[in-house]
Design a protein around this motif. Structure first.
Motif, PDB file in Angstrom:
ATOM      1  N   UNK A 140       0.807  -1.223   0.000  1.00  0.00           N
ATOM      2  CA  UNK A 140       0.000   0.000   0.000  1.00  0.00           C
ATOM      3  C   UNK A 140       0.840   1.273   0.000  1.00  0.00           C
ATOM      4  N   UNK A 141       2.150   1.141  -0.024  1.00  0.00           N
ATOM      5  CA  UNK A 141       3.040   2.302   0.039  1.00  0.00           C
ATOM      6  C   UNK A 141       2.748   3.352  -1.045  1.00  0.00           C
ATOM      7  N   UNK A 142       2.541   2.991  -2.315  1.00  0.00           N
ATOM      8  CA  UNK A 142       2.234   4.023  -3.322  1.00  0.00           C
ATOM      9  C   UNK A 142       0.941   4.778  -3.016  1.00  0.00           C
ATOM     10  N   UNK A 143      -0.056   4.061  -2.542  1.00  0.00           N
ATOM     11  CA  UNK A 143      -1.326   4.711  -2.212  1.00  0.00           C
ATOM     12  C   UNK A 143      -1.165   5.652  -1.031  1.00  0.00           C
ATOM     13  N   UNK A 144      -0.421   5.225  -0.026  1.00  0.00           N
ATOM     14  CA  UNK A 144      -0.199   6.076   1.144  1.00  0.00           C
ATOM     15  C   UNK A 144       0.604   7.320   0.791  1.00  0.00           C
ATOM     16  N   UNK A 145       1.598   7.186  -0.072  1.00  0.00           N
ATOM     17  CA  UNK A 145       2.376   8.362  -0.470  1.00  0.00           C
ATOM     18  C   UNK A 145       1.521   9.319  -1.304  1.00  0.00           C
ATOM     19  N   UNK A 146       0.609   8.778  -2.092  1.00  0.00           N
ATOM     20  CA  UNK A 146      -0.299   9.629  -2.869  1.00  0.00           C
ATOM     21  C   UNK A 146      -1.227  10.407  -1.944  1.00  0.00           C
ATOM     22  N   UNK A 147      -1.727   9.769  -0.911  1.00  0.00           N
ATOM     23  CA  UNK A 147      -2.605  10.448   0.042  1.00  0.00           C
ATOM     24  C   UNK A 147      -1.854  11.519   0.817  1.00  0.00           C
ATOM     25  N   UNK A 148      -0.595  11.238   1.159  1.00  0.00           N
ATOM     26  CA  UNK A 148       0.199  12.247   1.866  1.00  0.00           C
ATOM     27  C   UNK A 148       0.470  13.450   0.977  1.00  0.00           C
ATOM     28  N   UNK A 149       0.729  13.221  -0.299  1.00  0.00           N
ATOM     29  CA  UNK A 149       1.007  14.348  -1.187  1.00  0.00           C
ATOM     30  C   UNK A 149      -0.253  15.176  -1.413  1.00  0.00           C
ATOM     31  N   UNK A 150      -1.427  14.534  -1.456  1.00  0.00           N
ATOM     32  CA  UNK A 150      -2.685  15.264  -1.585  1.00  0.00           C
ATOM     33  C   UNK A 150      -2.945  16.121  -0.355  1.00  0.00           C
ATOM     34  N   UNK A 151      -2.639  15.599   0.816  1.00  0.00           N
ATOM     35  CA  UNK A 151      -2.838  16.371   2.052  1.00  0.00           C
ATOM     36  C   UNK A 151      -1.907  17.560   2.097  1.00  0.00           C
ATOM     37  N   UNK A 152      -0.663  17.368   1.661  1.00  0.00           N
ATOM     38  CA  UNK A 152       0.286  18.478   1.640  1.00  0.00           C
ATOM     39  C   UNK A 152      -0.152  19.545   0.626  1.00  0.00           C
ATOM     40  N   UNK A 153      -0.698  19.108  -0.491  1.00  0.00           N
ATOM     41  CA  UNK A 153      -1.178  20.053  -1.499  1.00  0.00           C
ATOM     42  C   UNK A 153      -2.362  20.851  -0.945  1.00  0.00           C
ATOM     43  N   UNK A 154      -3.272  20.214  -0.254  1.00  0.00           N
ATOM     44  CA  UNK A 154      -4.409  20.916   0.350  1.00  0.00           C
ATOM     45  C   UNK A 154      -3.941  21.933   1.389  1.00  0.00           C
ATOM     46  N   UNK A 155      -2.927  21.583   2.170  1.00  0.00           N
ATOM     47  CA  UNK A 155      -2.399  22.522   3.170  1.00  0.00           C
ATOM     48  C   UNK A 155      -1.750  23.736   2.503  1.00  0.00           C
ATOM     49  N   UNK A 156      -1.050  23.511   1.415  1.00  0.00           N
ATOM     50  CA  UNK A 156      -0.419  24.624   0.699  1.00  0.00           C
ATOM     51  C   UNK A 156      -1.472  25.547   0.089  1.00  0.00           C
ATOM     52  N   UNK A 157      -2.528  24.951  -0.449  1.00  0.00           N
ATOM     53  CA  UNK A 157      -3.598  25.773  -1.021  1.00  0.00           C
ATOM     54  C   UNK A 157      -4.322  26.577   0.054  1.00  0.00           C
ATOM     55  N   UNK A 158      -4.525  25.971   1.219  1.00  0.00           N
ATOM     56  CA  UNK A 158      -5.199  26.675   2.306  1.00  0.00           C
ATOM     57  C   UNK A 158      -4.326  27.804   2.835  1.00  0.00           C
ATOM     58  N   UNK A 159      -3.026  27.604   2.857  1.00  0.00           N
ATOM     59  CA  UNK A 159      -2.108  28.647   3.347  1.00  0.00           C
ATOM     60  C   UNK A 159      -2.034  29.820   2.375  1.00  0.00           C
ATOM     61  N   UNK A 160      -2.215  29.549   1.102  1.00  0.00           N
ATOM     62  CA  UNK A 160      -2.152  30.621   0.118  1.00  0.00           C
ATOM     63  C   UNK A 160      -3.440  31.399   0.161  1.00  0.00           C
TER      64      UNK A 160
END
Length: 67
Positions: free
Chosen positions: A47-67
């Motif tokens: 499940x490592x690829x799926x988990x890394x994809x979810x982490x990158x989506x969460x980081x992207x959402x945080x960056x968008x919220x900060x902007x």
């Protein structure tokens, strides 16, 4: 393609370690618990690829919220 080859190498490594540990176990009582733990490691590796994809989506959402 490099990510896929790295992922496949880690899956094969976990399977080889699981096989080696299974061969080393002397009694049946511990074998059940060790197989459960090894199965969890294998599941997390798969499940490592799926988990890394979810982490990158969460980081992207945080960056968008900060902007």
């Amino acid at each position: 393609m490099d990510f896929l080859s790295g992922w496949l190498k880690s899956v094969v490594l976990v399977i080889l370690i699981a096989t080696f540990v299974d061969l080393l176990l002397p009694n049946q009582s511990m074998q059940r618990y060790v197989k459960t733990v090894i199965s969890m490691f294998l599941l997390l590796t798969l499940l490592q690829p799926l988990l890394s994809l979810l982490r990158s989506d969460a980081a992207l959402d945080e960056r968008l919220a900060a902007a």
